[in-house]
Every structure is written in structure tokens, then in C-alpha cells.
Design a protein around this motif. Structure first.
Motif, PDB file in Angstrom:
ATOM      1  N   LEU A 164       0.831  -1.201   0.000  1.00  0.00           N
ATOM      2  CA  LEU A 164       0.000   0.000   0.000  1.00  0.00           C
ATOM      3  C   LEU A 164       0.865   1.250   0.000  1.00  0.00           C
ATOM      4  CD1 LEU A 164      -2.757  -0.777   2.671  1.00  0.00           C
ATOM      5  CD2 LEU A 164      -2.736  -1.363   0.251  1.00  0.00           C
ATOM      6  N   SER A 165       0.323   2.346  -0.520  1.00  0.00           N
ATOM      7  CA  SER A 165       0.990   3.641  -0.386  1.00  0.00           C
ATOM      8  C   SER A 165       0.977   4.047   1.080  1.00  0.00           C
ATOM      9  CB  SER A 165       0.261   4.701  -1.212  1.00  0.00           C
ATOM     10  OG  SER A 165      -1.001   5.003  -0.633  1.00  0.00           O
ATOM     11  N   GLY A 166       1.852   4.995   1.436  1.00  0.00           N
ATOM     12  CA  GLY A 166       1.933   5.425   2.829  1.00  0.00           C
ATOM     13  C   GLY A 166       0.615   5.944   3.367  1.00  0.00           C
ATOM     14  N   GLY A 167      -0.114   6.709   2.546  1.00  0.00           N
ATOM     15  CA  GLY A 167      -1.393   7.249   2.998  1.00  0.00           C
ATOM     16  C   GLY A 167      -2.426   6.172   3.232  1.00  0.00           C
ATOM     17  N   ASN A 168      -2.445   5.142   2.395  1.00  0.00           N
ATOM     18  CA  ASN A 168      -3.396   4.047   2.588  1.00  0.00           C
ATOM     19  C   ASN A 168      -3.014   3.184   3.785  1.00  0.00           C
ATOM     20  OD1 ASN A 168      -5.558   4.152   0.515  1.00  0.00           O
ATOM     21  ND2 ASN A 168      -3.812   4.221  -0.862  1.00  0.00           N
ATOM     22  N   GLN A 169      -1.725   3.044   4.052  1.00  0.00           N
ATOM     23  CA  GLN A 169      -1.300   2.380   5.290  1.00  0.00           C
ATOM     24  C   GLN A 169      -1.838   3.142   6.499  1.00  0.00           C
ATOM     25  OE1 GLN A 169       2.969   2.341   5.058  1.00  0.00           O
ATOM     26  NE2 GLN A 169       3.047   0.621   3.628  1.00  0.00           N
ATOM     27  N   GLN A 170      -1.759   4.484   6.422  1.00  0.00           N
ATOM     28  CA  GLN A 170      -2.233   5.305   7.530  1.00  0.00           C
ATOM     29  C   GLN A 170      -3.735   5.150   7.729  1.00  0.00           C
ATOM     30  OE1 GLN A 170      -0.187   6.727   9.469  1.00  0.00           O
ATOM     31  NE2 GLN A 170      -1.337   8.198  10.687  1.00  0.00           N
ATOM     32  N   LYS A 171      -4.487   5.108   6.642  1.00  0.00           N
ATOM     33  CA  LYS A 171      -5.943   4.958   6.758  1.00  0.00           C
ATOM     34  C   LYS A 171      -6.307   3.612   7.378  1.00  0.00           C
ATOM     35  CE  LYS A 171      -6.705   6.312   2.390  1.00  0.00           C
ATOM     36  NZ  LYS A 171      -7.462   6.612   1.148  1.00  0.00           N
ATOM     37  N   LEU A 172      -5.541   2.577   7.067  1.00  0.00           N
ATOM     38  CA  LEU A 172      -5.778   1.267   7.682  1.00  0.00           C
ATOM     39  C   LEU A 172      -5.560   1.329   9.187  1.00  0.00           C
ATOM     40  CD1 LEU A 172      -6.274  -1.838   7.291  1.00  0.00           C
ATOM     41  CD2 LEU A 172      -3.787  -2.063   7.117  1.00  0.00           C
ATOM     42  N   ILE A 173      -4.493   1.989   9.612  1.00  0.00           N
ATOM     43  CA  ILE A 173      -4.198   2.113  11.044  1.00  0.00           C
ATOM     44  C   ILE A 173      -5.283   2.910  11.753  1.00  0.00           C
ATOM     45  CG2 ILE A 173      -2.613   3.138  12.725  1.00  0.00           C
ATOM     46  CD1 ILE A 173      -0.333   2.498  10.747  1.00  0.00           C
ATOM     47  N   VAL A 174      -5.676   4.034  11.163  1.00  0.00           N
ATOM     48  CA  VAL A 174      -6.720   4.867  11.787  1.00  0.00           C
ATOM     49  C   VAL A 174      -8.012   4.072  11.921  1.00  0.00           C
ATOM     50  CG1 VAL A 174      -8.148   6.931  11.524  1.00  0.00           C
ATOM     51  CG2 VAL A 174      -5.698   7.041  11.020  1.00  0.00           C
ATOM     52  N   GLY A 175      -8.391   3.347  10.870  1.00  0.00           N
ATOM     53  CA  GLY A 175      -9.601   2.535  10.936  1.00  0.00           C
ATOM     54  C   GLY A 175      -9.524   1.473  12.009  1.00  0.00           C
ATOM     55  N   ARG A 176      -8.383   0.827  12.123  1.00  0.00           N
ATOM     56  CA  ARG A 176      -8.196  -0.207  13.148  1.00  0.00           C
ATOM     57  C   ARG A 176      -8.333   0.386  14.552  1.00  0.00           C
ATOM     58  NH1 ARG A 176      -2.341  -2.245  13.029  1.00  0.00           N
ATOM     59  NH2 ARG A 176      -2.000  -0.326  14.223  1.00  0.00           N
ATOM     60  N   GLU A 177      -7.674   1.529  14.779  1.00  0.00           N
ATOM     61  CA  GLU A 177      -7.657   2.102  16.129  1.00  0.00           C
ATOM     62  C   GLU A 177      -8.968   2.773  16.514  1.00  0.00           C
ATOM     63  OE1 GLU A 177      -5.278   1.357  18.190  1.00  0.00           O
ATOM     64  OE2 GLU A 177      -4.386   0.232  16.547  1.00  0.00           O
ATOM     65  N   MET A 178      -9.769   3.142  15.522  1.00  0.00           N
ATOM     66  CA  MET A 178     -11.069   3.726  15.824  1.00  0.00           C
ATOM     67  C   MET A 178     -12.137   2.655  16.003  1.00  0.00           C
ATOM     68  SD  MET A 178     -10.831   7.044  15.967  1.00  0.00           S
ATOM     69  CE  MET A 178     -12.438   7.721  15.565  1.00  0.00           C
ATOM     70  N   SER A 179     -11.815   1.403  15.668  1.00  0.00           N
ATOM     71  CA  SER A 179     -12.761   0.305  15.839  1.00  0.00           C
ATOM     72  C   SER A 179     -12.875  -0.054  17.317  1.00  0.00           C
ATOM     73  CB  SER A 179     -12.298  -0.920  15.046  1.00  0.00           C
ATOM     74  OG  SER A 179     -12.222  -0.628  13.662  1.00  0.00           O
ATOM     75  N   GLY A 180     -14.029  -0.547  17.713  1.00  0.00           N
ATOM     76  CA  GLY A 180     -14.208  -0.969  19.098  1.00  0.00           C
ATOM     77  C   GLY A 180     -14.517   0.157  20.061  1.00  0.00           C
ATOM     78  N   LYS A 181     -14.727   1.379  19.513  1.00  0.00           N
ATOM     79  CA  LYS A 181     -15.108   2.541  20.332  1.00  0.00           C
ATOM     80  C   LYS A 181     -14.187   2.732  21.540  1.00  0.00           C
ATOM     81  CE  LYS A 181     -19.962   2.684  18.990  1.00  0.00           C
ATOM     82  NZ  LYS A 181     -19.760   3.845  18.122  1.00  0.00           N
ATOM     83  N   PRO A 182     -12.944   3.147  21.340  1.00  0.00           N
ATOM     84  CA  PRO A 182     -12.039   3.385  22.467  1.00  0.00           C
ATOM     85  C   PRO A 182     -12.512   4.555  23.325  1.00  0.00           C
ATOM     86  CG  PRO A 182     -11.098   4.257  20.435  1.00  0.00           C
ATOM     87  CD  PRO A 182     -12.325   3.481  20.045  1.00  0.00           C
ATOM     88  N   LYS A 183     -12.068   4.543  24.604  1.00  0.00           N
ATOM     89  CA  LYS A 183     -12.361   5.670  25.494  1.00  0.00           C
ATOM     90  C   LYS A 183     -11.415   6.837  25.208  1.00  0.00           C
ATOM     91  CE  LYS A 183     -13.246   2.551  29.423  1.00  0.00           C
ATOM     92  NZ  LYS A 183     -12.714   2.173  30.770  1.00  0.00           N
ATOM     93  N   LEU A 184     -10.165   6.475  24.921  1.00  0.00           N
ATOM     94  CA  LEU A 184      -9.109   7.459  24.726  1.00  0.00           C
ATOM     95  C   LEU A 184      -8.330   7.079  23.483  1.00  0.00           C
ATOM     96  CD1 LEU A 184      -7.154   9.767  25.793  1.00  0.00           C
ATOM     97  CD2 LEU A 184      -5.914   7.938  26.980  1.00  0.00           C
ATOM     98  N   LEU A 185      -8.049   8.054  22.631  1.00  0.00           N
ATOM     99  CA  LEU A 185      -7.234   7.815  21.450  1.00  0.00           C
ATOM    100  C   LEU A 185      -5.974   8.663  21.540  1.00  0.00           C
ATOM    101  CD1 LEU A 185      -6.959   6.528  18.587  1.00  0.00           C
ATOM    102  CD2 LEU A 185      -7.976   8.651  17.701  1.00  0.00           C
ATOM    103  N   ILE A 186      -4.821   8.009  21.487  1.00  0.00           N
ATOM    104  CA  ILE A 186      -3.551   8.716  21.388  1.00  0.00           C
ATOM    105  C   ILE A 186      -3.225   8.795  19.906  1.00  0.00           C
ATOM    106  CG2 ILE A 186      -1.147   8.806  22.129  1.00  0.00           C
ATOM    107  CD1 ILE A 186      -3.145   8.815  24.438  1.00  0.00           C
ATOM    108  N   ALA A 187      -3.308   9.982  19.340  1.00  0.00           N
ATOM    109  CA  ALA A 187      -3.168  10.150  17.891  1.00  0.00           C
ATOM    110  C   ALA A 187      -1.932  10.989  17.587  1.00  0.00           C
ATOM    111  CB  ALA A 187      -4.419  10.816  17.317  1.00  0.00           C
ATOM    112  N   SER A 188      -0.858  10.317  17.159  1.00  0.00           N
ATOM    113  CA  SER A 188       0.372  11.019  16.783  1.00  0.00           C
ATOM    114  C   SER A 188       0.412  11.172  15.270  1.00  0.00           C
ATOM    115  CB  SER A 188       1.596  10.227  17.261  1.00  0.00           C
ATOM    116  OG  SER A 188       1.676  10.215  18.668  1.00  0.00           O
TER     117      SER A 188
END
Length: 513
Positions: A409-433
Motif C-alpha cells: 500500500l501507499s503510505g497514505g493508505n497504510q495510515q488509513k488502515l491504522i486509523v480505521g483499526r484504532e477507531m474500531s471498538g469505540k475506544p475511550k481514549l485515542l492517542i493520535a500522533s
């Protein structure tokens, strides 16, 4: 001019014609044409996965095209490696700096090019000559680890100039710079242009593209859709629409959703490095449910260590970390994750992905004990695969399938995969660097929208970003970190990027309120 004379046609630095490059399951470039004039700054823009990086790798000799021709200075060439491109005066400055921190500026510049001017006084004089000529002032004897981000970038540019480059490819050169450093870079580029050098400027920051470029080419879905646009005749919004092929939605104003319930509370948190220096120095802050708290700072001022302490990747020397009323300072990373902390890491390759593993396996990463990835003690393969497909659809991850490797994947699509994964499951707190680093304007807007919707549902976000417009536009509250300490608090509704940049560098206290 007589009636028989014709206007002089600007000389091309290079020409790409009919460039096509295929990978298994995807055509990255299809019949791309690009003509760049000598002595100009030519911007190339496009969505993530549009084919920009592949095209630049072909020009730099890292990849060979399946079809098409390359001409440099009017002569047809075929590059088998970057060494061939360098020999023809083409140099590339990558988004992630390729410098050795434990070497000096001089040692980094001459590394691999010792035959040109040796490693002593002659090399030093040549570096100083180039630095003066192009306004790239750096001290040859300084260790790279002691340099700021802007100085490191100047070293990277000096490296390619030292090797005789007349065509420079700059990949996302402003991604980690504060506004003052961006303007210094642009002045450097203008000086390069005045000296007859040619610059290819790859960026997702369209306002900067319009500011510095002489011409703009747009790539969409692997092919050129607009060539040699005049920056004076197009707006950032029109450029963005050319990139995505449709109109962008108009952003909606949103009311504050900040509650009075603390999600994360840090009290007098201190983290020391191996030498005993406080890299996080007595930091106290509170993030409430429904709040995005932004941290602004030049990279290397303690942001990474602060995140690692919250995530349990680094042990603090003193202070407390409280999540929803529970002291989690002694908890391992896995327990913190299972308690509802999502994590978008600064370095997606080091901490966010297993590059050689499939997308669905990367969906599990860091969440291997949670549904839909697990049933009891066992990995739920079908559940993970189904949820990966959902993420791919919902976050518009451009991929031929979920079984391809993350490296494809391109770097941007890798990033979108990570964001989607970390936003799944409704976290209480998101550390977004740097959650939108390296993604295009359309994907950036989509990620922001996902964050805002989750914030409205009670998500607390610690947002760390080098994009000051992102920090100002997304944050409910802003803090500035300098040498490990929180030195200023700013109102996102009132502060400007320039004021924030001054506070970040310690040049003024304009960011304080």
C-alpha cells in the motif's frame, strides 16, 4: 521580433512520456506524461495511491517502467538504479530523513561520495561553498543528533547538491516543519531556482503548493489529469477536486462536546532518558471525554516519550497516569489497550504495521485479544477478515484485496488502515500522533470527520501533530511543549499558526494566554 521569429520554448529538464508501471493486482501508473521546465519548481499532487511515489521512484531509478520513455536534457535514458539517476544529475530528498544521527553534518554529506572531494578540508570547503551559494547554512562539524528538523532537511538537500544534482525531488518536504521553517525552505527553493536548478515538489498541503510552485501537475488514479497548471489560475479547493474527481463537502461547524468527566489525567509526569536528562519534565494535563487536546511542538521535544509513557512503552520516573479514575502507571501496554486506549503511532512502520503481513493480519495487531479478532483464547480469522473489509470500505483504503501485504500500500493508505483499526471498538481514549501525516486532502477530511463524530460520542483524544492548521482546526484546547515541558496554553479559536510556531521554538510567548 520579426514576423518569422518564434517565441523561445522553455527547455525541459526532463520529460516522461507514456509511463506505465504494473504490480500484482494493480496498475500504479498508466500512460503518464510529465514535462518539467529547467529552473522551475514543479508540484505534483494527487490522492494517496494515485501513483506519485511510484512515478518519482521511476524517475530516480528505484523502479523500472513497464512502458514509456524518460528523457533528461533532451536525451533518452534508462535508469537501472539510483546511481544512474544521480549520474544524470537527479537527486531525491525522502520524506523520512536518511541521516546517521551519530555522524557530523560533513560525514553525512560525504558518506558514499568520498571519491568526489575526500573527507577532509576539501570536502568541508565544498559543503560551505554550497551552503553559502544556496542559503543552506549549517555547520559541517555539528552532530546531526544535535540539529533541529529544519537543519536536518537542509543537510539532506546539501547531500544531493554535493553529488551534483540539478534536478531535486522533494517528497513531502514540509511535513515536519513549523511555519517559520517552511518559509525558510521556500526561500532556499527560490535560490535553487535562481541558480537554474529544477525542483519537483510533492505535497498534500495545497496552500503551500500554490505558494511555491511555478507549475502544477495533478495525478488521479494512476494517470495525469491536468498538466502544467498555473498556480495563479487555480484555487486549493479546485486542485483538491481535480485530485479526487468530484466536489469536496463543505466543512460543518460543530459545537463543543467537552464534558466534565476526565478521561486521562497526568500529574507531574517525568520521564528521563538513558543519560538522566528529563525528556518529559513535570507534565500535568487533563483530557475530558468529548475533548480533543492538541500538543504543539517541534519534533524531538518530548512528544514521543510522553506518548510512550501513556501507552506503557516507557516507564516514567515519577508522576501518575490515571485513566477514568484508575491509576494505570504500573499496567502493561496490553492491559491499557484492553481498557480502551487506541493508539495511532508516529512511526507507522516501526510501531503500527507488520509490513510483510496481510491487511487482515494487521487488523489484529494490538487487538488480538478483542472481538471480532478473537473468540476466547483463539484468533477468529473470519471475524478479523470481515472487519478488515469493513475498514477498507469505510476508510477508503485503496487496495486490490485484504490478503495483500501492508508494504504494497501507499503510505497514505497504510495510515488509513491504522486509523480505521484504532477507531474500531469505540475506544475511550485515542492517542493520535500525526494521524493524517502523508494522506491527501480528501482522506484527511474523512479522518477528521471520523474523529469529530467519535468525539461527539465521548471519545477523548490526545492529538500530536506537526500540521498546525490541523491542531488549530481540530483541538478544543491546545498546549505547547518545549524541551519536555508544557510552556504555553493557546486558544484554538484565537491563535494563528505563526504565533503557535513562535511559542514552539521559544521565540516568543504569543501562544500563551
Amino acid at each position: 521580433m520579426s514576423t518569422t521569429e518564434r517565441p523561445k520554448v522553455a527547455e525541459p529538464a526532463f520529460e516522461l512520456h507514456g509511463i506505465t508501471k504494473r504490480f500484482p493486482g494493480v496498475v500504479a501508473n498508466h500512460d503518464i506524461d510529465l514535462r518539467v521546465t529547467v529552473g522551475t519548481v514543479h508540484a505534483v499532487v494527487g490522492e494517496n495511491g494515485a501513483g506519485k511515489s511510484t512515478l518519482m521512484k521511476i524517475l530516480y531509478g528505484m523502479l523500472r517502467p513497464d512502458e514509456g520513455t524518460i528523457r533528461v536534457g533532451g536525451e533518452r535514458v534508462a535508469f537501472g538504479s539510483p546511481a544512474d539517476a544521480i549520474a544524470r544529475g537527479i537527486g531525491m530528498v525522502h520524506q523520512h530523513f536518511m541521516l546517521a544521527d551519530n555522524l557530523t553534518v560533513l560525514e553525512n554529506v560525504v558518506l558514499g561520495a568520498e571519491k568526489l572531494h575526500g573527507i577532509g578540508g576539501k570536502a568541508r570547503r565544498r559543503i560551505e561553498e554550497l551552503a553559502k551559494k544556496y542559503g543552506l547554512q549549517v555547520e559541517p562539524g555539528r552532530l546531526v543528533e544535535d540539529l533541529g528538523v529544519g537543519d536536518r532537511q537542509r543537510v539532506e538537500i546539501l547531500k544531493v547538491l554535493y553529488r551534483g544534482a540539478r534536478i531535486l525531488i522533494l517528497d513531502e518536504p514540509t511535513a515536519v516543519l513549523v511555519p517559520q521553517e517552511v518559509e525558510e525552505l521556500f526561500e532556499n527553493l527560490r535560490e535553487l531556482k535562481r541558480e537554474g536548478l529544477t525542483v519537483i515538489f510533492i505535497s498534500h498541503k495545497l496552500d503551500e503548493v500554490l505558494s511555491v510552485a511555478d507549475e502544477i501537475s495533478v495525478i488521479r488514479r494512476g494517470t495525469t489529469v491536468s498538466k502544467c497548471l498555473d498556480p495563479g489560475e487555480v484555487t486549493a479547493r479546485e486542485l483538491a477536486q481535480l485530485m479526487v474527481g468530484s466536489e469536496l463537502p463543505v466543512p460543518e461547524l460543530r459545537e463543543s462536546t467537552v464534558t466534565d468527566r476526565p478521561a486521562l489525567k497526568l500529574t507531574s509526569l517525568t520521564v528521563r532518558d538513558e543519560s538522566g536528562r528529563a525528556v518529559v519534565d513535570d507534565v500535568s494535563l487533563t483530557i475530558h471525554h468529548g475533548e480533543i487536546l492538541g500538543i504543539a511542538g517541534v519534533e524531538g521535544n518530548g512528544q514521543a516519550e510522553l506518548v510512550e509513557a501513556v501507552m506503557g512503552m516507557r516507564s516514567p520516573d515519577s508522576g501518575s497516569i490515571v485513566l477514568d479514575g484508575q491509576d494505570i502507571g504500573a499496567w502493561p501496554t496490553r492491559r491499557r489497550r484492553e481498557s480502551g486506549i487506541g493508539f495511532i503511532p508516529e512511526d507507522r512502520h516501526r510501531h503500527g504495521l507488520l509490513l510483510e503481513s496481510s491487511l487482515w493480519e494487521n487488523r489484529i495487531l494490538g487487538h488480538q485479544t478483542e472481538r471480532p479478532n478473537a473468540k476466547g483464547f483463539w484468533i477468529d480469522r473470519s471475524g478479523a477478515r470481515a472487519d478488515t473489509r469493513r475498514i477498507v470500505d469505510e476508510y477508503d483504503v485503496r487496495t486490490p484485496g485484504i490478503d495483500v501485504s501492508a508494504a504494497s500500500l501507499s503510505g497514505g493508505n497504510q495510515q488509513k488502515l491504522i486509523v480505521g483499526r484504532e477507531m474500531s471498538g469505540k475506544p475511550k481514549l485515542l492517542i493520535a500522533s500525526h494521524p493524517t501525516r502523508g494522506v491527501d486532502v480528501g482522506a484527511q477530511a474523512a479522518i477528521w470527520d471520523h474523529l469529530r463524530r467519535a468525539r461527539a460520542e465521548g471519545l477523548a483524544v490526545l492529538l500530536i501533530s506537526a500540521d498546525l492548521d490541523e491542531l488549530i482546526g481540530m483541538s478544543d484546547s491546545l498546549r505547547v511543549i518545549l524541551r519536555g515541558r508544557l510552556v504555553a496554553e493557546a486558544d484554538p479559536a484565537a491563535v494563528t499558526p505563526e504565533q503557535l510556531g513562535s511559542a514552539m521554538t521559544g521565540a516568543s510567548s504569543e501562544g500563551e494566554r
